[in-house]
Design an enzyme around this catalytic site. Structure first.
Site, short mmCIF file in Angstrom:
data_model
loop_
_atom_site.label_atom_id
_atom_site.label_comp_id
_atom_site.label_asym_id
_atom_site.label_seq_id
_atom_site.Cartn_x
_atom_site.Cartn_y
_atom_site.Cartn_z
N GLU A 90 0.82 -1.20 0.00
CA GLU A 90 0.00 0.00 0.00
C GLU A 90 0.86 1.26 0.00
O GLU A 90 1.94 1.28 0.59
CB GLU A 90 -0.93 0.00 1.21
CG GLU A 90 -2.02 -1.04 1.05
CD GLU A 90 -2.95 -1.16 2.24
OE1 GLU A 90 -4.15 -1.40 2.01
OE2 GLU A 90 -2.51 -1.02 3.39
N CYS A 103 3.47 8.50 1.45
CA CYS A 103 3.97 7.58 2.48
C CYS A 103 4.30 6.27 1.76
O CYS A 103 3.41 5.59 1.25
CB CYS A 103 2.84 7.42 3.50
SG CYS A 103 3.25 6.40 4.89
N CYS A 110 6.60 -6.95 7.39
CA CYS A 110 7.69 -6.43 8.22
C CYS A 110 8.03 -7.47 9.28
O CYS A 110 7.15 -8.12 9.82
CB CYS A 110 7.27 -5.13 8.90
SG CYS A 110 8.57 -4.39 9.92
N CYS A 114 6.17 -5.24 15.84
CA CYS A 114 5.62 -4.29 16.81
C CYS A 114 4.17 -4.72 17.10
O CYS A 114 3.38 -4.91 16.17
CB CYS A 114 5.66 -2.87 16.27
SG CYS A 114 7.34 -2.36 15.85
N CYS A 117 1.03 -2.91 15.43
CA CYS A 117 1.08 -2.52 14.02
C CYS A 117 0.50 -3.60 13.11
O CYS A 117 0.89 -4.77 13.17
CB CYS A 117 2.53 -2.23 13.62
SG CYS A 117 2.76 -1.95 11.86
N CYS A 333 -1.01 5.73 10.13
CA CYS A 333 0.16 4.99 10.59
C CYS A 333 -0.23 3.68 11.24
O CYS A 333 -1.10 3.63 12.10
CB CYS A 333 0.92 5.81 11.63
SG CYS A 333 2.13 6.88 10.89
N1 SAH Z 1 8.93 0.61 10.27
C1 SAH Z 1 9.11 2.00 10.43
C2 SAH Z 1 8.26 2.83 9.50
C3 SAH Z 1 6.86 2.40 9.24
S1 SAH Z 1 5.76 2.54 10.60
C4 SAH Z 1 8.90 2.41 11.88
O1 SAH Z 1 8.40 1.60 12.64
O2 SAH Z 1 9.25 3.52 12.21
C5 SAH Z 1 5.52 4.30 10.71
C6 SAH Z 1 5.10 4.77 12.09
O3 SAH Z 1 3.79 4.27 12.42
C7 SAH Z 1 6.02 4.28 13.21
O4 SAH Z 1 6.35 5.32 14.09
C8 SAH Z 1 5.15 3.27 13.90
O5 SAH Z 1 5.51 3.07 15.23
C9 SAH Z 1 3.79 3.87 13.76
N2 SAH Z 1 2.70 2.93 14.02
C10 SAH Z 1 2.71 1.60 13.82
N3 SAH Z 1 1.52 1.06 14.18
C11 SAH Z 1 0.75 2.08 14.61
C12 SAH Z 1 -0.59 2.18 15.08
N4 SAH Z 1 -1.37 1.11 15.15
N5 SAH Z 1 -1.04 3.38 15.47
C13 SAH Z 1 -0.26 4.48 15.36
N6 SAH Z 1 1.01 4.46 14.88
C14 SAH Z 1 1.51 3.27 14.52
FE1 SF4 Z 2 7.46 -2.85 11.15
FE2 SF4 Z 2 5.14 -1.81 11.87
FE3 SF4 Z 2 7.09 -2.03 13.66
FE4 SF4 Z 2 7.32 -0.21 11.69
S1 SF4 Z 2 5.78 -0.24 13.34
S2 SF4 Z 2 8.88 -1.66 12.42
S3 SF4 Z 2 6.26 -1.34 10.04
S4 SF4 Z 2 6.03 -3.75 12.63
#
Ligand code: SAH
Ligand code: SF4
Length: 345
Positions: A90, A103, A110, A114, A117, A333
């Protein structure tokens, strides 16, 4: 025949010469793709017809998205793209006058896991090539242009961990900033990373003017491990790398901090975070959790969010709260899944 978007500049020039063409034809093709956004050789009208014919097979698979969703307020569009092997990713275009931001995704899935996410749920499916990253940027810019605006900013905040796909992301940044190509200022590009120390340092070295955003989410090692289970580095190691990055680039770093209700959103967490990052030229961007099906965590209260911000600011840390656009189409995000589950509703 190679896919033209998968060739870097020297490889493209070489390929065009191997077809018996002068190298300036290669430069023309480069400009067609990265300045004008034309990736279909048959539409490169400044090329001789014969060469266009020869290149037909090397044309990139169309950028036409499988599906596009636009938020109710019209500010955000999300494109679902199918890659040549069927993987789905996406890309999000965020319109916020006077800037348009894309974006970009850097991986399909990934590996970092996390817990909050949606992308992390599927694990790593594969790395994106530099061409697949550029395809997203080209698509977003042509949308902006078709609407009479211009793409002004690029953020690597889509699916995937950009610094876990360093070579391809670095090559994409080189193409994005190539004055003879996409021609975007590196100061308008941001790489968001979970914090892979060695590659944070490489980024400082290779692309010193690109902005760095580090997703920290926790002031303490134990909590950080709970929220970001796979990323190997400790908070200390990440902060060391950030210090080196700042020293080398004299740039300001952004720390992203996703707030989860009752998990990392207390004033105590904020005070410890402030202590941790003291002395760095840093800015904190708070992101209230965007809930997604299947992921852990609840959105924090407005009160906790403001309290967190206030505590950091009282400690001298400039802090903003991210304005999230496109939540209604799961384009904010952490909501990108790269599949069609959500859109089938
Ligand atoms: N992998 C990278 C970039 C992609 S995620 C990273 O983690 O930084 C981009 C941002 O979205 C990151 O700061 C991540 O922590 C945040 N993010 C991930 N899941 C989220 C969620 N469910 N709600 C809000 N922010 C989220
Ligand atoms: Fe990967 Fe999502 Fe964590 Fe970013 S926030 S490192 S995309 S799992």
């Amino acid at each position: 025949m190679p896919d033209l978007l998968d060739l870097d500049r020297p490889a493209l020039l070489e390929f065009v010469e191997s077809l018996g063409q002068p190298s300036y034809r290669g430069k023309q093709i480069w400009r067609q793709m990265y300045q004008r956004g034309v990736i279909d050789p048959s539409a490169m009208t400044d090329l001789p017809a014969e060469l266009r014919g020869n290149l037909a097979d090397a044309g990139s698979t169309p950028t036409d998205p499988v599906e596009v969703q636009t938020s109710a307020d019209g500010s955000t569009s999300k494109a679902l793209l199918r890659l040549s092997d069927g993987e789905l990713i996406e890309t999000v275009l965020i319109r916020s006058k006077p800037r348009d931001t894309v974006c970009l995704s850097s991986q399909a899935g990934c590996a970092m896991g996390c817990v909050f996410c949606a992308t992390g749920l599927q694990g790593l499916r594969r790395q994106l090539t530099a061409g697949e990253i550029m395809r997203q940027a080209i698509l977003a810019r042509s949308w902006s242009r078709d609407e009479g605006r211009e793409l002004t900013h690029v953020v690597f905040m889509g699916m995937g961990e950009p610094l876990a796909n360093y070579a391809n992301v670095s090559e994409a940044i080189a193409r994005l900033t190539d004055p003879d190509g996409f021609a975007m200022s590196p100061r308008r590009i941001t790489v968001s990373t979970v914090g892979i120390p060695q590659n944070v340092r490489r980024l400082a070295n290779d692309h010193p003017h690109v902005n760095l955003a580090v997703s920290l989410h926790a002031p303490d090692p134990a909590l950080r491990r709970e929220l970001v289970p796979v990323a190997g580095a400790s908070v200390d190691e990440i902060l060391d790398a950030v210090r080196d990055h700042s020293r080398q680039t004299s740039g300001r770093v952004t720390f992203e901090y996703v707030l989860l209700r009752g998990v990392n959103d207390s004033r105590g967490h904020a005070r410890r975070l402030a202590n941790r990052i003291r002395g760095l030229r840093a800015h904190v961007n708070l992101i209230p959790l965007n809930p997604s099906p299947g992921v852990v965590g609840e959105r924090p209260s407005r009160r906790a969010t403001l309290g967190f911000q206030q505590t950091l600011q009282e400690s001298g840390v400039p802090t903003t709260i991210r304005v999230e656009q496109g939540r209604d189409i799961s384009a904010a995000c952490g909501q990108l899944r790269g599949d069609r589950i959500r859109s089938k509703k």
